[in-house]
Design an enzyme around this catalytic site. Structure first.
Site, PDB file in Angstrom:
ATOM      1  N   GLU A  70      29.593  47.180  41.546  1.00 51.29           N
ATOM      2  CA  GLU A  70      29.570  45.863  40.910  1.00 51.29           C
ATOM      3  C   GLU A  70      28.267  45.699  40.124  1.00 51.29           C
ATOM      4  O   GLU A  70      27.184  46.018  40.607  1.00 51.29           O
ATOM      5  CB  GLU A  70      29.663  44.782  41.986  1.00 51.29           C
ATOM      6  CG  GLU A  70      29.563  43.356  41.464  1.00 51.29           C
ATOM      7  CD  GLU A  70      29.670  42.308  42.558  1.00 51.29           C
ATOM      8  OE1 GLU A  70      29.857  41.134  42.213  1.00 51.29           O
ATOM      9  OE2 GLU A  70      29.575  42.667  43.757  1.00 51.29           O
ATOM     10  N   LYS A 157      35.754  38.894  37.334  1.00 44.64           N
ATOM     11  CA  LYS A 157      35.765  38.335  38.682  1.00 44.64           C
ATOM     12  C   LYS A 157      36.251  36.884  38.636  1.00 44.64           C
ATOM     13  O   LYS A 157      35.694  36.056  37.914  1.00 44.64           O
ATOM     14  CB  LYS A 157      34.352  38.417  39.264  1.00 44.64           C
ATOM     15  CG  LYS A 157      34.236  38.159  40.759  1.00 44.64           C
ATOM     16  CD  LYS A 157      32.792  38.429  41.191  1.00 44.64           C
ATOM     17  CE  LYS A 157      32.626  38.378  42.698  1.00 44.64           C
ATOM     18  NZ  LYS A 157      31.237  38.724  43.097  1.00 44.64           N
ATOM     19  N   CYS A 191      34.097  42.700  44.930  1.00 48.52           N
ATOM     20  CA  CYS A 191      33.379  42.133  46.071  1.00 48.52           C
ATOM     21  C   CYS A 191      34.255  41.147  46.837  1.00 48.52           C
ATOM     22  O   CYS A 191      35.369  41.476  47.221  1.00 48.52           O
ATOM     23  CB  CYS A 191      32.066  41.514  45.593  1.00 48.52           C
ATOM     24  SG  CYS A 191      30.803  41.416  46.896  1.00 48.52           S
TER      25      CYS A 191
END
Length: 350
Positions: A70, A157, A191
């Site tokens: 990430e 995200k 994540c």
């Protein structure tokens, strides 16, 4: 599972390659590598150079798909609060955001072109975590490239965690792709959005087979999450995290780890890695590694997917769509729509 020291180094430290190799390849075997390494913070050109050195190493081990952590390009601002408290933003925090914004990349842009060239040069499918700059809004994004050097697309995200929400925008349903490739169907979630059951279900419905999970979470609990996703989705999970020490970030007062700076030394580990590769049966194929920067590789037997789906196919024979179903709004959510544009689109569809 051997830990083999390689001759090359990155940042003057030895780079380790942890490889779980089958004794032979079959037509359904894909060699995957997850990269566990730190960003060169505030220096995007140097980080791109480092990414290329790591790709050279991964390709030398025969990697066909390489997954980076990430925010590898642009950096994960661990420990920073950007000078924010309720009702107040400091001048120093605003300057910190300016520098972070400057280190982000445009998509498309020259950095994307360079990543495309790397993927083509080293003949790998590349999954790269970046900080994407869209005007003055930043997104935590994953970029996808094929082994011919073509940019395939991106995932933004959809839900930043905690203080991430003050620096990153929210992705919408238009960037939840799964790409059909000769080595399998590839997608990614970033994540803690991997903890969102509905997002995972959308990925499963698109047929993801190689589920990439770039992360910033090095806790033991993350391993439980990756194992659950592999079992639930009947897919391979490739999770890449950075391994960082305090010295990998700028020193204070330029950069401060809020609340912990006084307890840190330059060699203090601030992100312990834990990168891992999990099979559809929940078996750990490689990792987790908590020792340092590493290339962690395994051979993926794609036949494992069908064997796992025989037991459990969450959007197939183990679903009850007449009782439980999901609607995904997969169109862009633009804050402004100009009627002239809408009229043109309407005219074109008549």
């Amino acid at each position: 599972m051997a830990l083999v020291t390689t001759t090359p180094t990155v940042n003057d430290e030895p780079l380790f390659a942890e490889v779980d190799m089958a004794s032979y390849f079959t037509s359904t075997t894909v060699r995957a590598t997850v990269v566990q390494a730190s960003t060169i913070f505030y220096d995007t050109p140097a980080t791109l150079d480092k990414a290329e050195r790591l790709l050279v190493q991964a390709a030398s081990y025969g990697a066909q798909i390489v997954v980076f952590p990430e925010a590898f390009i642009g950096g994960y601002p661990r420990g920073s609060n950007f000078g924010v408290s309720i009702g107040n933003r400091t001048a120093k925090g605003k300057e910190e955001f300016r520098k972070y914004h400057s280190a982000a990349i445009d998509v498309p842009g020259p950095e994307v072109d360079r990543l495309s060239a790397m993927a083509g040069k080293y003949k790998v499918y590349l999954v790269m975590g970046v900080i994407e700059r869209d005007g003055y809004t930043l997104y935590c994004t994953v970029l996808f490239f094929d082994s011919q050097g073509r940019y395939l697309g991106k995932h933004r995200k959809v839900m930043p965690t905690a203080l991430e929400r003050i620096i990153w925008g929210f992705g919408d349903g238009s960037t939840i792709p799964v790409f059909q490739t000769p080595i399998g169907k590839i997608g990614a979630a970033i994540c803690w959005e991997n903890k969102m059951p509905l997002l995972r279900t959308a990925m499963y419905a698109k047929g993801v087979e190689i589920y990439c999970a770039p992360t910033a979470d090095s806790r033991d609990l993350w391993q439980a999450s990756t194992t659950h996703i592999a079992l639930e989705g009947g897919c391979f999970v490739l999770s890449a995290n950075q391994f960082c020490r305090r010295k990998d970030y700028p020193p204070p007062p330029e950069y401060v780890f809020s609340g912990t700076e006084e307890d840190l030394t330059p060699d203090s580990v601030v992100s312990a890695g834990g990168s891992v590769i999990i099979s559809p049966s929940g078996a750990v194929l490689a990792g987790p590694n908590y020792e340092g920067e590493a290339l962690i590789s395994a051979d993926l037997d794609l036949g494992e997917i069908a064997r796992a789906k025989f037991d459990f196919d969450v959007v197939g024979h183990y679903s009850r769509s007449e009782v439980l179903s999901l609607i995904v709004k997969d169109h862009p959510t633009n804050p402004v729509t100009f009627t002239s544009t809408s009229t043109k689109i309407e005219d074109q569809t008549k």
